[in-house]
Design a protein around this motif. Structure first.
Motif, PDB file in Angstrom:
ATOM      1  N   VAL A  14       0.635  -1.287   0.086  1.00 53.90           N
ATOM      2  CA  VAL A  14       0.233  -0.088   0.076  1.00 53.90           C
ATOM      3  C   VAL A  14       0.940   1.224  -0.025  1.00 53.90           C
ATOM      4  N   GLU A  15       0.737   1.942  -1.124  1.00 50.77           N
ATOM      5  CA  GLU A  15       1.710   2.781  -1.299  1.00 50.77           C
ATOM      6  C   GLU A  15       1.149   4.410  -1.616  1.00 50.77           C
ATOM      7  N   MET A  16       1.693   5.588  -1.453  1.00 47.07           N
ATOM      8  CA  MET A  16       1.168   6.762  -2.030  1.00 47.07           C
ATOM      9  C   MET A  16       2.424   7.806  -2.335  1.00 47.07           C
ATOM     10  N   ASP A  17       2.266   8.410  -3.553  1.00 47.50           N
ATOM     11  CA  ASP A  17       3.378   9.574  -3.875  1.00 47.50           C
ATOM     12  C   ASP A  17       3.412  10.555  -2.864  1.00 47.50           C
ATOM     13  N   PRO A  18       4.435  10.826  -2.135  1.00 46.21           N
ATOM     14  CA  PRO A  18       4.494  12.017  -1.377  1.00 46.21           C
ATOM     15  C   PRO A  18       4.239  13.446  -2.242  1.00 46.21           C
ATOM     16  N   GLU A  19       4.575  13.420  -3.250  1.00 50.11           N
ATOM     17  CA  GLU A  19       4.358  14.823  -3.912  1.00 50.11           C
ATOM     18  C   GLU A  19       2.870  15.282  -4.002  1.00 50.11           C
TER      19      GLU A  19
ATOM     20  N   PRO B 293       2.835   5.288  11.034  1.00 47.40           N
ATOM     21  CA  PRO B 293       4.147   5.752  10.439  1.00 47.40           C
ATOM     22  C   PRO B 293       4.313   5.322   9.111  1.00 47.40           C
ATOM     23  N   CYS B 294       4.845   6.221   8.536  1.00 45.77           N
ATOM     24  CA  CYS B 294       4.953   5.698   6.831  1.00 45.77           C
ATOM     25  C   CYS B 294       6.574   5.909   6.555  1.00 45.77           C
ATOM     26  N   VAL B 295       7.136   5.303   5.335  1.00 43.13           N
ATOM     27  CA  VAL B 295       8.382   5.268   5.034  1.00 43.13           C
ATOM     28  C   VAL B 295       8.375   6.086   3.584  1.00 43.13           C
ATOM     29  N   ALA B 296       8.665   7.393   3.703  1.00 42.17           N
ATOM     30  CA  ALA B 296       9.099   7.904   2.519  1.00 42.17           C
ATOM     31  C   ALA B 296      10.462   8.247   2.593  1.00 42.17           C
TER      32      ALA B 296
ATOM     33  N   PRO C 199      11.948  12.648  -3.150  1.00 42.45           N
ATOM     34  CA  PRO C 199      11.320  11.391  -2.929  1.00 42.45           C
ATOM     35  C   PRO C 199      11.913  10.456  -3.926  1.00 42.45           C
ATOM     36  N   LEU C 200      12.194   9.146  -3.635  1.00 43.87           N
ATOM     37  CA  LEU C 200      12.936   8.038  -4.527  1.00 43.87           C
ATOM     38  C   LEU C 200      11.921   6.989  -5.028  1.00 43.87           C
ATOM     39  N   ARG C 201      11.008   6.792  -4.250  1.00 38.39           N
ATOM     40  CA  ARG C 201       9.835   5.961  -4.482  1.00 38.39           C
ATOM     41  C   ARG C 201       8.456   6.251  -3.903  1.00 38.39           C
TER      42      ARG C 201
ATOM     43  N   ALA D 125      20.687   5.292  -2.299  1.00 35.95           N
ATOM     44  CA  ALA D 125      20.562   6.534  -2.530  1.00 35.95           C
ATOM     45  C   ALA D 125      19.794   7.276  -1.537  1.00 35.95           C
ATOM     46  N   ALA D 126      19.174   6.269  -0.731  1.00 34.87           N
ATOM     47  CA  ALA D 126      18.106   6.920   0.495  1.00 34.87           C
ATOM     48  C   ALA D 126      18.962   7.431   1.618  1.00 34.87           C
ATOM     49  N   ARG D 127      18.805   8.671   1.998  1.00 30.49           N
ATOM     50  CA  ARG D 127      19.223   9.288   3.014  1.00 30.49           C
ATOM     51  C   ARG D 127      18.245   9.734   3.974  1.00 30.49           C
ATOM     52  N   ARG D 128      17.359  10.230   3.673  1.00 32.01           N
ATOM     53  CA  ARG D 128      16.282  10.822   4.565  1.00 32.01           C
ATOM     54  C   ARG D 128      14.875  10.054   4.856  1.00 32.01           C
ATOM     55  N   LEU D 129      14.343  10.182   5.946  1.00 31.61           N
ATOM     56  CA  LEU D 129      13.115   9.421   6.128  1.00 31.61           C
ATOM     57  C   LEU D 129      12.044  10.567   6.344  1.00 31.61           C
ATOM     58  N   PHE D 130      10.733  10.407   5.616  1.00 33.89           N
ATOM     59  CA  PHE D 130       9.779  11.490   5.688  1.00 33.89           C
ATOM     60  C   PHE D 130       8.516  10.782   6.137  1.00 33.89           C
TER      61      PHE D 130
END
Length: 502
Positions: free
Chosen positions: A42-47, A80-83, A91-93, A150-155
């Motif tokens: 289950v996903e969603m685009d942060p943009e 909690p989500c993992v962006a 955002p990478l995915r 490439a992932a450095r940050r968590l939102f």
């Protein structure tokens, strides 16, 4: 003087403009759907979160009090989500959503073996589950290594909005406390050894409390949103805790029930209660603790049924469900249509409807779904009480409080009265309330008084006690069968995915 609150939810984003007395001046909603690319994903685009925030804010500022200055902005969102984002905050995915996303079962098992299940419970307050952040990051590492490198940050939704508005990279302590195994709930800080074990190159956010200021609106964000540059923006938090703030259910002995796409329960407790079946977290305010539970579905099932019925008027369905009566004319439903979170903690659980005959109507099925949620609430409350939570006051919030029937069924099944506040908008209102407290901590004391009290019907209790026993027996009786079916579903989905990819 006005305050803005925006919440990013599972099925929609909502915003409210509230004056200094707590009166809602204007509301705005943006409906959306999440992506379900494979069973359990289950996903969603942060943009989308940012685009909807900008649209909501511009609508509120044009349709609300024209010319009124927003004194502060509150944000909240599902979690909690993992962006995951790169070093430039791109955002990478798509974001991996909270416990409704059940992809990381293998990673949970591996991390339990490596870190120790009991050790995680003691340090983090909760065992690893589909709700936890760490296993989902580990899933990305295993299945999408280029993204992970490439992932450095968590939102999460609230922190993503705060970042876009202010440039600050922050996360609230409560959201962090649901990020097992990354956060130590005793020290109330990131636990670096376990961060290193899962995500060694992570740049984790600075920790603040939900009501603390993240920063102020930048010129770029002001141009996108219509907010004035320099407007304070709160750090924000996960939607359910903002809901608790919205109805002032944040004192020891309070239990908040959030009626929405999923059902969420938050008991404010004294001290930290650790129990594997539930989530022990820090609260929305410094010095508070919570014991929480969450069902994977509630309103999601009723809306699914409504769609199968051809989308009839909701009021008509509720009337038919009321006519069905206690027990839905002999139906018992397990609401595990997306696995189940607490207290079952089984991502392979599935929905079951027992007792069906050709005489049953759509009203019976709709009633059975409402009662299934109520039995799930009772199951969670019983687990909370066994863990030591004292429940003295129950406050209901969310869209499901409208129309009375659902709340009445929950009170009848649990035997507990529920206070229903004047404003049930939910998390967006809670975010605005936190924003108002930033301006004046005592300003919101009179906000959102109780408008109604739903009392349990003693005459319904004997029947519901019998039905609850059947409900509790149904899951273990069908577990092996639904687990086998869950495997078949995954196999079929994998075959379909392979054909589509080729």
């Amino acid at each position: 003087m006005t305050f803005l609150g925006v919440d990013i939810g599972t099925s929609s984003s909502k915003g409210v403009l509230v004056d200094a007395s707590g009166t809602v001046i204007a509301t705005a909603v943006r409906a959306h759907t999440v992506s379900r690319p494979r069973p359990g994903h289950v996903e969603m685009d942060p943009e989308t979160w940012w685009l909807e925030f900008c649209g909501i804010t511009r609508e509120l500022l044009s349709d609300g009090v024209r010319g009124a200055r927003v004194e502060a902005v509150g944000v909240s969102g599902m979690g909690p989500c993992v962006a995951l984002a790169d070093a430039a905050d791109r955002p990478l995915r798509p974001a991996v959503l909270y416990g409704v996303d059940t992809r990381a079962v293998a990673q949970i098992a591996r991390l339990d073996a490596e870190l120790g299940r009991q050790a995680v419970l003691e340090r983090c307050g909760s065992v690893l589950s589909t709700q936890a952040v760490g296993p989902k990051v580990a899933w990305v590492a295993e299945h999408e290594p280029e993204v992970f490198r490439a992932a450095r940050r968590l939102f999460m939704p609230a922190s993503f909005l705060a970042h876009r508005l202010t440039g600050a990279y922050v996360l609230d302590h409560h959201s962090a406390s649901q990020s097992a195994p990354f956060y130590d709930t005793r020290a109330q800080d990131w636990y670096r050894p376990w961060v290193e074990a899962v995500w060694p190159h992570a740049d984790l956010p600075e920790l603040r409390w939900p009501g603390e200021e993240a920063g102020t609106v930048t010129a770029v964000a002001a141009a996108a949103t219509g907010l004035a540059p320099g407007t304070p923006v709160l750090t924000g938090t996960i939607d359910a805790w903002a809901e608790a703030v919205s109805v002032d259910a944040t004192r020891p002995g309070d239990l908040m029930l959030m009626y929405g796409t999923t059902m969420f329960l938050i008991a404010t407790v004294t001290g930290q209660l650790r129990v594997p079946e539930l989530w022990s977290t820090v609260g929305a305010h410094p010095g508070t603790r919570s014991l929480a539970g969450g069902m994977a579905t509630s309103g999601a099932v009723t809306e699914w049924l409504r769609g199968l019925f051809g989308a009839p008027d909701r009021a008509a369905l509720l009337a038919e469900a009321a006519d069905s009566g206690v027990g839905a004319r002999g139906l018992v439903m397990l609401p595990y249509f997306a696995g189940e979170r607490t207290p079952v903690a089984d991502p392979d659980a599935r929905g079951v409807i027992a007792g069906l005959t050709v005489e049953h109507t759509r009203g019976d099925l709709y009633r059975a779904a409402l009662e299934a949620t109520a039995h799930g609430v009772r199951h969670n409350i019983e687990a909370m009480r066994r863990a030591g939570a004292g429940i003295e006051r129950v406050v209901a919030v969310g869209g499901g409080t409208q129309g009375r029937l659902w709340t009445q069924i929950v009170s009848d099944v649990t035997g507990l009265p529920q206070d229903i506040p004047t404003v049930t908008v939910g998390a967006a209102y809670g975010a605005a309330r936190l924003a108002a407290r930033l301006a004046d901590p005592a300003a919101t004391a009179s906000w959102n008084p109780v408008r109604d009290r739903c009392l349990p019907d003693p005459a319904a209790r004997p029947a519901y006690d019998r039905l609850h026993s059947l409900y509790r027996n149904l899951y273990p009786a069908t577990r092996d069968t639904v687990h086998a079916l869950a495997r078949l579903q995954r196999d079929a989905a994998s075959a379909d995915f392979g054909r589509t990819s080729s």
